[in-house]
Write an enzyme that holds these catalytic residues in place. Structure first.
Site, PDB file in Angstrom:
ATOM      1  N   LYS A  79      -6.550  -8.358  17.360  1.00  0.00           N
ATOM      2  CA  LYS A  79      -5.567  -8.756  18.384  1.00  0.00           C
ATOM      3  C   LYS A  79      -5.789  -7.935  19.649  1.00  0.00           C
ATOM      4  O   LYS A  79      -6.175  -6.758  19.573  1.00  0.00           O
ATOM      5  CB  LYS A  79      -4.169  -8.507  17.802  1.00  0.00           C
ATOM      6  CG  LYS A  79      -3.014  -9.034  18.620  1.00  0.00           C
ATOM      7  CD  LYS A  79      -1.697  -8.806  17.859  1.00  0.00           C
ATOM      8  CE  LYS A  79      -0.479  -9.310  18.604  1.00  0.00           C
ATOM      9  NZ  LYS A  79       0.772  -9.109  17.855  1.00  0.00           N
ATOM     10  N   SER A 154       3.663 -13.166  17.496  1.00  0.00           N
ATOM     11  CA  SER A 154       2.808 -13.053  18.667  1.00  0.00           C
ATOM     12  C   SER A 154       1.314 -13.022  18.345  1.00  0.00           C
ATOM     13  O   SER A 154       0.489 -13.230  19.222  1.00  0.00           O
ATOM     14  CB  SER A 154       3.171 -11.792  19.443  1.00  0.00           C
ATOM     15  OG  SER A 154       2.948 -10.639  18.647  1.00  0.00           O
ATOM     16  N   SER A 178       5.324 -10.890  13.582  1.00  0.00           N
ATOM     17  CA  SER A 178       4.179 -11.435  14.324  1.00  0.00           C
ATOM     18  C   SER A 178       2.878 -11.556  13.546  1.00  0.00           C
ATOM     19  O   SER A 178       1.918 -12.106  14.079  1.00  0.00           O
ATOM     20  CB  SER A 178       3.925 -10.600  15.571  1.00  0.00           C
ATOM     21  OG  SER A 178       4.845 -10.967  16.552  1.00  0.00           O
TER      22      SER A 178
HETATM   23  N1  GLN Z   1       9.143 -12.649  17.678  1.00  0.00           N
HETATM   24  C1  GLN Z   1       9.486 -11.267  17.630  1.00  0.00           C
HETATM   25  C2  GLN Z   1       9.665 -10.736  19.031  1.00  0.00           C
HETATM   26  O1  GLN Z   1       9.511 -11.496  19.908  1.00  0.00           O
HETATM   27  C3  GLN Z   1       8.448 -10.497  16.893  1.00  0.00           C
HETATM   28  C4  GLN Z   1       7.293 -10.103  17.705  1.00  0.00           C
HETATM   29  C5  GLN Z   1       6.327  -9.228  16.969  1.00  0.00           C
HETATM   30  O2  GLN Z   1       6.402  -9.064  15.747  1.00  0.00           O
HETATM   31  N2  GLN Z   1       5.430  -8.618  17.737  1.00  0.00           N
HETATM   32  O3  GLN Z   1       9.954  -9.615  19.255  1.00  0.00           O
END
Ligand code: GLN
Length: 484
Positions: A79, A154, A178
């Site tokens: 990532k 994400s 994510s």
């Molecule tokens: N959807 C969650 C957020 O927007 C989780 C994001 C993540 O795990 N990086 O914070």
């Protein structure tokens, strides 16, 4: 069968039996990335030449009879919030579009030392904030099962890259789901380890008390392999754990006997808002556990309904502090014209951060300000404690909890963009694990009538990765492949 349809275990067996060499493998996957990335947008950058050189060096060592590390020259992508020395690490943001870190993240060092080959950086929501990968400055990654649907987020790029066979293994980060949610949306296996299991050194911080790096693979064995490589103590991350990492691997669901295993099913997880197709697939997982001899135990997690409120307060507070460094001076984009220092900060941040990042910085700054700190931030920390206590109680009674990963299968692109609250609500099943610091894994469990993947989530007590992987392998379905 083509190479990209094989699991990491099958590819490594091919290398060991000398049917395959690392150079051929890396070249094959690089071609596949080139062919598919224009439509899927999973990769933000590809490190082709250096990957081929590394593969040649590994092949040469192998032909001299030297021993090769655990990853055997497999191509791996990470990532774009994980630092790779000298390579662009943008976090999906205009703010860092030219940032090349001068060092490797701990996990990247570990991959290299076990002869894994980094082939590129993967698309993501800006600074890992989001559930769709649509807030990336490079546009969204697309779901290989339906190009009009999101890949989840994400770590959307990581899930797409593995699902579409652009790499056999990838890394993502999970702050509130994510890794698990995009893995579920794209039909691959993704795991968030126990907080502290994997060093965050070189992971660009979003919410430091929640962030954790973890693996994506086509099967549970692949996830176990990569976790084994990246896990363990690193002095550069003071929250990384000083405990032996158990040998992992060799997980197989065949003829699993789960007599004596207690599987928790939480009533709150099957309430309003859960799509019936998802509910049916997860119930199917529960029945598979039962048919293998496990005992099903009904449970309650009474504080789970406060988890979204607590998570979005804590995550935004930490983000507002972590992102203060991007001011056009310490780090990141600097505006061309400004009148004074404060104006330089305002212009640079105003130009380079996207709307979702700004929203969270403002929310976090507000909740941490004098007068509101006790009412919001401190309260959220108290709720977090209760959520952890709920899990402690639950895991005294069961080995594993089975739940959905998300209330629905993949959403359509654009569906959530204008409604951030609806997007936050879709994190309901994943964020409690981050608040409590426990490990969780998403495992493919079926498909909707329209052909989108559905996953089940398994959760376990802290440090029970081995148990989690064994149980995930027991109910794992054979990997399927999207027609890309
Ligand atoms: N959807 C969650 C957020 O927007 C989780 C994001 C993540 O795990 N990086 O914070």
């Amino acid at each position: 069968m083509q190479l990209h349809e094989l699991t990491s275990t099958q590819l490594m067996a091919g290398i060991r039996h000398q049917d395959l060499c690392s150079r051929d493998l890396v070249t094959y996957f690089l071609n596949r990335i080139e062919q598919l990335n224009p439509s899927l947008n999973a990769f933000l950058s590809v490190t082709g030449d250096s990957a081929i050189e590394q593969a040649e060096r590994i092949d040469a060592r192998r032909s001299r009879g030297e021993s090769i590390g655990m990853l055997q020259g497999l191509p791996i992508a990470v990532k774009d919030n994980i630092c790779v020395r000298g390579e662009l690490t943008t976090c999906g943001s205009q703010m860092l579009r030219n940032f090349r870190p001068p060092y490797d993240a701990h996990v990247v060092e570990r991959i290299r030392s076990e002869d894994g080959i980094i082939v590129g950086k993967l698309n993501m929501d800006e600074f890992a904030m989001g559930s769709t990968s649509e807030t990336s400055f490079a546009g969204p990654a697309r779901n290989p099962w339906n190009l009009n649907c999101t890949a989840g987020g994400s770590s959307g790029g990581s899930a797409v890259a593995v699902a579409a066979g652009m790499v056999p293994l990838a890394l993502g980060s999970d702050t509130g789901g994510s890794i698990r949610q995009p893995a579920g949306f794209c039909g691959v296996v993704g795991m968030k380890p126990t907080y502290g299991r994997v060093s965050r050194y070189g992971l660009v911080a979003y919410a430091s008390s929640l962030d954790q790096i973890g693996p994506f693979a086509r099967d549970v064995n692949g996830v176990a392999l990569l976790l084994n490589v990246i896990g363990g103590r690193d002095v550069r991350d003071s929250t990384s754990l000083d405990m032996e990492f158990p040998e992992l691997g060799g997980y197989s669901g065949e003829h699993a006997d789960l007599k004596g295993v207690r599987v928790g099913v939480v009533e709150e997880h099957f309430g309003a808002g859960l799509d019936p197709e998802v509910a049916a697939a997860v119930q199917g997982t529960v029945r598979r556990f039962e048919s293998l001899g496990a005992e099903i135990v009904p449970l309650h997690l009474p504080h789970s309904r406060y988890s979204i409120a607590a998570y979005y307060l804590i995550a935004c507070c930490e983000a507002s502090s972590n992102l203060a460094r991007y001011d056009g001076v310490h780090y990141g984009h600097r505006a061309d014209s400004f009148e004074n220092l404060v104006d330089l900060y305002c212009q640079s941040r105003g130009e380079a951060f996207g709307a979702e990042v700004k929203r969270r910085i403002m929310l976090g700054t507000f909740a941490l300000s004098a007068g509101y700190y006790d009412a919001y931030y401190l309260k959220a920390l108290k709720v977090r404690r209760r959520i952890r206590e709920d899990f402690d109680k639950a895991f005294a009674a069961v080995d594993v909890i089975v739940s959905p990963v998300a209330p629905t299968a993949a959403f359509r692109l654009g569906e959530m963009l204008s409604d951030p609250l609806a997007m936050y609500l879709s994190d309901i099943y994943t964020i409690s694990a981050n608040l409590a610091g426990i490990p969780g894994i998403a495992v493919p469990s079926g498909q909707t009538a329209s052909g989108l993947p559905i996953a089940s989530q398994l959760l376990a007590a802290p440090f029970e990765e081995k148990k989690l992987l064994r149980l995930a392998a027991a109910i794992e379905m054979p990997a399927t492949f999207p027609a890309v």
